[in-house]
Scaffold this motif. Sequence first.
Motif, PDB file in Angstrom:
ATOM      1  N   LYS A 169       0.833  -1.317  -0.048  1.00  0.00           N
ATOM      2  CA  LYS A 169      -0.175  -0.054  -0.166  1.00  0.00           C
ATOM      3  C   LYS A 169       0.778   1.329  -0.077  1.00  0.00           C
ATOM      4  O   LYS A 169       0.508   2.155  -0.482  1.00  0.00           O
ATOM      5  CB  LYS A 169      -1.049   0.030   1.324  1.00  0.00           C
ATOM      6  N   GLU A 170       2.014   1.125   0.722  1.00  0.00           N
ATOM      7  CA  GLU A 170       2.752   2.412   0.824  1.00  0.00           C
ATOM      8  C   GLU A 170       3.411   2.992  -0.658  1.00  0.00           C
ATOM      9  O   GLU A 170       3.468   3.637  -0.997  1.00  0.00           O
ATOM     10  CB  GLU A 170       4.332   1.915   1.356  1.00  0.00           C
ATOM     11  N   ASN A 191       0.233   3.773  -2.857  1.00  0.00           N
ATOM     12  CA  ASN A 191      -0.462   5.158  -2.560  1.00  0.00           C
ATOM     13  C   ASN A 191       0.181   6.453  -3.119  1.00  0.00           C
ATOM     14  O   ASN A 191      -0.311   7.486  -2.959  1.00  0.00           O
ATOM     15  CB  ASN A 191      -0.632   5.356  -0.953  1.00  0.00           C
ATOM     16  N   THR A 243       0.992   7.025  -6.160  1.00  0.00           N
ATOM     17  CA  THR A 243       0.118   7.584  -7.249  1.00  0.00           C
ATOM     18  C   THR A 243      -0.756   8.607  -6.875  1.00  0.00           C
ATOM     19  O   THR A 243      -0.923   9.451  -7.304  1.00  0.00           O
ATOM     20  CB  THR A 243      -0.547   6.581  -7.858  1.00  0.00           C
ATOM     21  N   HIS A 244      -1.091   8.464  -5.557  1.00  0.00           N
ATOM     22  CA  HIS A 244      -2.466   9.445  -5.228  1.00  0.00           C
ATOM     23  C   HIS A 244      -1.750  10.432  -4.321  1.00  0.00           C
ATOM     24  O   HIS A 244      -2.230  11.382  -4.411  1.00  0.00           O
ATOM     25  CB  HIS A 244      -3.322   8.704  -4.394  1.00  0.00           C
ATOM     26  N   THR A 245      -0.720  10.253  -3.540  1.00  0.00           N
ATOM     27  CA  THR A 245      -0.322  11.206  -2.370  1.00  0.00           C
ATOM     28  C   THR A 245       0.919  11.545  -2.713  1.00  0.00           C
ATOM     29  O   THR A 245       1.398  12.600  -2.072  1.00  0.00           O
ATOM     30  CB  THR A 245      -0.338  10.373  -1.118  1.00  0.00           C
TER      31      THR A 245
END
Length: 270
Positions: free
Chosen positions: A242-243, A246, A248-250
């Motif tokens: 997830k690190e 994520n 891509t979004h954050t």
Amino acid sequence: MSNCASCPSKGHCNTNASSCGIINHPYNNIKKIIGVMSGKGGVGKSTVTTLLAKQLAKNGYKVGILDSDITGPSIPRLMGLNNERAMSNGNDIYPIANEDNIKTMSINYMVDTEEQPIVWKGPMITNAVKQFYSNVLWGELDYLLIDMPPGTGDVAMTVMQSLPISGIIMVSVPQDMISMIVAKAVNMAKMLNINIIGVIENMSYIQCPDCNKKIKLFEGEEINNFLASNNLNLLGELPMTKEIINITHTGVKETSPELENILNNIINQL
């Protein structure tokens, strides 16, 4: 006229100064230029580029990222700079730096919104890439990472033939590693006498949160045979977490100690 003194090749490139195809800015001093390439899109090439840049900067290096994916730029968003716009003095372009002083240049800094498409033909795209190298005031850099578009098209050829590149990092995912997709990109670099530093396998495995066991979705024997037959070095394996997803979004924030260890092992081989 080329300025070989400010070029990483220092006049020892494959072509002579009058025909190298690129003008080196007199105020730039870039020690190493590394292209980050993939056989196709969707393998996390830009994410890997930003992760490497972040870790290099954390290790004390002066770093820049040239986003040469003109029609599909993603570096500004991944670096958390998607609302920034580039400035120019009429001749030179000023790069945009993030909080870690990683200097970046992307076509998205020159359009009204990041959703605005770049509808250009090949020559305009390749000229833009050359300008991002020659006309941007990069200054002193230890590493300039070039985030290349997927495939073996015009931009990849421009970067390899016109820029004083130190080497290429290939980014792949396990199911592509043994296919013709990676082989095409590898063979293109070999045809153009470009040093292939090695391969980073992204989405290589998932890690059990309870026992920390690595679970690989694809068998490694065929991959190892492919690497051996093509004389390729596996620089590292990045997990599917997830690190990383994520980012891509954050954008790239703080990385975990486990991910930092993987990235440092890769950096030690550059």
